[in-house]
Design a protein around this motif. Sequence first.
Motif, PDB file in Angstrom:
ATOM      1  N   LYS A 168      16.906  24.225  11.710  1.00  0.00           N
ATOM      2  CA  LYS A 168      16.377  24.635  13.012  1.00  0.00           C
ATOM      3  C   LYS A 168      17.523  24.940  13.984  1.00  0.00           C
ATOM      4  O   LYS A 168      17.535  25.986  14.646  1.00  0.00           O
ATOM      5  CB  LYS A 168      15.484  23.535  13.585  1.00  0.00           C
ATOM      6  CG  LYS A 168      14.808  23.875  14.913  1.00  0.00           C
ATOM      7  CD  LYS A 168      13.877  22.746  15.342  1.00  0.00           C
ATOM      8  CE  LYS A 168      13.047  23.138  16.567  1.00  0.00           C
ATOM      9  NZ  LYS A 168      13.871  23.339  17.779  1.00  0.00           N
ATOM     10  N   ARG A 169      18.503  24.059  14.071  1.00  0.00           N
ATOM     11  CA  ARG A 169      19.632  24.273  14.978  1.00  0.00           C
ATOM     12  C   ARG A 169      20.432  25.515  14.579  1.00  0.00           C
ATOM     13  O   ARG A 169      20.834  26.310  15.439  1.00  0.00           O
ATOM     14  CB  ARG A 169      20.542  23.039  14.980  1.00  0.00           C
ATOM     15  CG  ARG A 169      19.959  21.837  15.710  1.00  0.00           C
ATOM     16  CD  ARG A 169      21.025  20.795  15.993  1.00  0.00           C
ATOM     17  NE  ARG A 169      21.562  20.229  14.755  1.00  0.00           N
ATOM     18  CZ  ARG A 169      21.051  19.169  14.134  1.00  0.00           C
ATOM     19  NH1 ARG A 169      19.979  18.551  14.640  1.00  0.00           N
ATOM     20  NH2 ARG A 169      21.602  18.701  13.039  1.00  0.00           N
ATOM     21  N   ALA A 170      20.655  25.688  13.291  1.00  0.00           N
ATOM     22  CA  ALA A 170      21.411  26.850  12.825  1.00  0.00           C
ATOM     23  C   ALA A 170      20.677  28.143  13.160  1.00  0.00           C
ATOM     24  O   ALA A 170      21.284  29.125  13.636  1.00  0.00           O
ATOM     25  CB  ALA A 170      21.647  26.756  11.319  1.00  0.00           C
ATOM     26  N   GLY A 171      19.368  28.157  12.930  1.00  0.00           N
ATOM     27  CA  GLY A 171      18.579  29.340  13.240  1.00  0.00           C
ATOM     28  C   GLY A 171      18.591  29.656  14.726  1.00  0.00           C
ATOM     29  O   GLY A 171      18.730  30.824  15.129  1.00  0.00           O
ATOM     30  N   GLU A 172      18.455  28.635  15.560  1.00  0.00           N
ATOM     31  CA  GLU A 172      18.458  28.845  17.006  1.00  0.00           C
ATOM     32  C   GLU A 172      19.820  29.351  17.481  1.00  0.00           C
ATOM     33  O   GLU A 172      19.899  30.198  18.377  1.00  0.00           O
ATOM     34  CB  GLU A 172      18.076  27.549  17.715  1.00  0.00           C
ATOM     35  CG  GLU A 172      16.597  27.192  17.515  1.00  0.00           C
ATOM     36  CD  GLU A 172      16.236  25.824  18.065  1.00  0.00           C
ATOM     37  OE1 GLU A 172      15.029  25.560  18.249  1.00  0.00           O
ATOM     38  OE2 GLU A 172      17.159  25.004  18.292  1.00  0.00           O
ATOM     39  N   ASP A 173      20.903  28.848  16.865  1.00  0.00           N
ATOM     40  CA  ASP A 173      22.243  29.335  17.219  1.00  0.00           C
ATOM     41  C   ASP A 173      22.397  30.823  16.904  1.00  0.00           C
ATOM     42  O   ASP A 173      23.201  31.522  17.544  1.00  0.00           O
ATOM     43  CB  ASP A 173      23.312  28.546  16.460  1.00  0.00           C
ATOM     44  CG  ASP A 173      23.483  27.128  16.991  1.00  0.00           C
ATOM     45  OD1 ASP A 173      22.984  26.844  18.091  1.00  0.00           O
ATOM     46  OD2 ASP A 173      24.105  26.311  16.283  1.00  0.00           O
ATOM     47  N   LEU A 174      21.620  31.299  15.928  1.00  0.00           N
ATOM     48  CA  LEU A 174      21.673  32.703  15.541  1.00  0.00           C
ATOM     49  C   LEU A 174      20.582  33.540  16.205  1.00  0.00           C
ATOM     50  O   LEU A 174      20.346  34.694  15.826  1.00  0.00           O
ATOM     51  CB  LEU A 174      21.570  32.824  14.012  1.00  0.00           C
ATOM     52  CG  LEU A 174      22.761  32.240  13.235  1.00  0.00           C
ATOM     53  CD1 LEU A 174      22.453  32.193  11.745  1.00  0.00           C
ATOM     54  CD2 LEU A 174      24.021  33.061  13.489  1.00  0.00           C
ATOM     55  N   GLY A 175      19.906  32.962  17.197  1.00  0.00           N
ATOM     56  CA  GLY A 175      18.929  33.711  17.975  1.00  0.00           C
ATOM     57  C   GLY A 175      17.516  33.693  17.429  1.00  0.00           C
ATOM     58  O   GLY A 175      16.654  34.453  17.908  1.00  0.00           O
ATOM     59  N   LEU A 176      17.222  32.837  16.458  1.00  0.00           N
ATOM     60  CA  LEU A 176      15.874  32.751  15.893  1.00  0.00           C
ATOM     61  C   LEU A 176      15.049  31.701  16.617  1.00  0.00           C
ATOM     62  O   LEU A 176      15.585  30.712  17.131  1.00  0.00           O
ATOM     63  CB  LEU A 176      15.939  32.412  14.396  1.00  0.00           C
ATOM     64  CG  LEU A 176      16.740  33.365  13.498  1.00  0.00           C
ATOM     65  CD1 LEU A 176      16.797  32.812  12.082  1.00  0.00           C
ATOM     66  CD2 LEU A 176      16.130  34.758  13.513  1.00  0.00           C
ATOM     67  N   ASP A 177      13.757  31.900  16.652  1.00  0.00           N
ATOM     68  CA  ASP A 177      12.824  30.918  17.220  1.00  0.00           C
ATOM     69  C   ASP A 177      12.287  30.088  16.058  1.00  0.00           C
ATOM     70  O   ASP A 177      11.451  30.560  15.284  1.00  0.00           O
ATOM     71  CB  ASP A 177      11.686  31.633  17.953  1.00  0.00           C
ATOM     72  CG  ASP A 177      10.727  30.655  18.613  1.00  0.00           C
ATOM     73  OD1 ASP A 177      11.065  29.458  18.719  1.00  0.00           O
ATOM     74  OD2 ASP A 177       9.620  31.093  18.994  1.00  0.00           O
ATOM     75  N   VAL A 178      12.766  28.862  15.934  1.00  0.00           N
ATOM     76  CA  VAL A 178      12.449  28.047  14.759  1.00  0.00           C
ATOM     77  C   VAL A 178      11.663  26.809  15.179  1.00  0.00           C
ATOM     78  O   VAL A 178      12.068  26.081  16.086  1.00  0.00           O
ATOM     79  CB  VAL A 178      13.730  27.611  14.016  1.00  0.00           C
ATOM     80  CG1 VAL A 178      13.378  26.863  12.736  1.00  0.00           C
ATOM     81  CG2 VAL A 178      14.610  28.816  13.701  1.00  0.00           C
ATOM     82  N   THR A 179      10.537  26.586  14.513  1.00  0.00           N
ATOM     83  CA  THR A 179       9.737  25.389  14.746  1.00  0.00           C
ATOM     84  C   THR A 179       9.565  24.630  13.428  1.00  0.00           C
ATOM     85  O   THR A 179       9.866  25.140  12.353  1.00  0.00           O
ATOM     86  CB  THR A 179       8.349  25.753  15.306  1.00  0.00           C
ATOM     87  OG1 THR A 179       7.670  26.607  14.370  1.00  0.00           O
ATOM     88  CG2 THR A 179       8.467  26.479  16.644  1.00  0.00           C
ATOM     89  N   ILE A 180       9.081  23.406  13.553  1.00  0.00           N
ATOM     90  CA  ILE A 180       8.866  22.555  12.375  1.00  0.00           C
ATOM     91  C   ILE A 180       7.425  22.095  12.367  1.00  0.00           C
ATOM     92  O   ILE A 180       6.906  21.644  13.395  1.00  0.00           O
ATOM     93  CB  ILE A 180       9.817  21.332  12.395  1.00  0.00           C
ATOM     94  CG1 ILE A 180      11.290  21.788  12.360  1.00  0.00           C
ATOM     95  CG2 ILE A 180       9.531  20.395  11.218  1.00  0.00           C
ATOM     96  CD1 ILE A 180      12.284  20.660  12.581  1.00  0.00           C
TER      97      ILE A 180
END
Length: 385
Positions: free
Chosen positions: A307-319
């Motif tokens: 999740k953190r990696a995706g958000e750092d790359l501009g993705l909206d990530v949920t769990i």
Amino acid sequence: MKVLVLGADGYLGWPLSLRLAIKGHEVMGIDNLATRRAVEEIGSNSAFPLPSPQERVKEAKRILGVNIDFSIGDITNKEFLREAIKSYKPDAVVHFAEQRSAPYSMKDLDHAVYTVRNNLESTLNLIYLVKDIDPSIHILKMGTMGEYGTPNFDIPESPFVDAIVNGKNDKIFTPRWGGSVYHMSKIFDSYFLAYFNRIFNLTITDIMQGPVYGTRTSEIVEESLRTRFDFDETWGTVVNRFCVEAILGIPLTPYGKGGQTRGFLSLEDSINALTLLLENPPKREEYRVVNQFMEIYSINEIAEIVKRAGEDLGLDVTINHVENPRVEAEEHYYNPERKVLPALGYKPKKNLAEEVKIMIEDLIPYKERLERYKTAIMPKTKWKS
């Protein structure tokens, strides 16, 4: 060193073949391409388009300047395997040629029977043929940390542990308890290897490897050299699956409580470790067990890292936790031992938090391809259905 790699078309088999060839070893690969067909069977495909084995070998020669022999064949056919070993005369045989998916083995009776027949027959063929042709050949066999299950004791690396039976000292095979038909087949592999090591005096490395993640190794420098990358619920390991979910905007899907804890390692570290074990075989006639993992995480921890990696790359990530389709302990003790690889001077090069970002960046250009197979991601195979 001459190495025969069985399962050379696979996620590990192809990059290991490249690594060995780059290091100057002679490599012959064999594969029946069963994984390509089985992944298509469940409506999925590799994230990266795969050339044919013949095209891959040509590209390895063109780009890396290495020669890899490749033959399509099934090692459950003992005469095919016999001829391969007799003609190639390997110093070591790497056995990756098994059905490797727990969910695939649990789909129904036919898939369970296929898994047991394929895995055990291939292992027995290899054992007996090495005994008959050249018992000095080093057998390096891929097992799984999943053979141990999740016991409430430290998991030793030694194949045999001390026990008190009826008041007397004895040794027993390190206790195992698999979580699927696939894992049970791997347990029987280990029993066969340990047993035939004793009566045939074979030299064996039995690797208990944790789940592997990653899109590349140092040899994969162009698209045509990529290894396969599975992300569906049947064939995709959890880190690889979560990375694709993050790219597609699907909530990451920890099963159940997400407390399941395992030992993980990157694809690069797996290939480094396998190469080191081949170049440093056990003593002649020894049965060596290696617990091969580098980092221990729970599924919840992995989800947060992705999740953190995706958000750092501009993705909206949920769990979003989903019902667990498997029968497994979701909260448990987990402390496996790891001594063999450190004793050989092995040091991991990758860590999950850094590698996940590279994986997502590698996969984003294939988003349209991933979208075509997104229906294969959510869990459908239920252990108790």
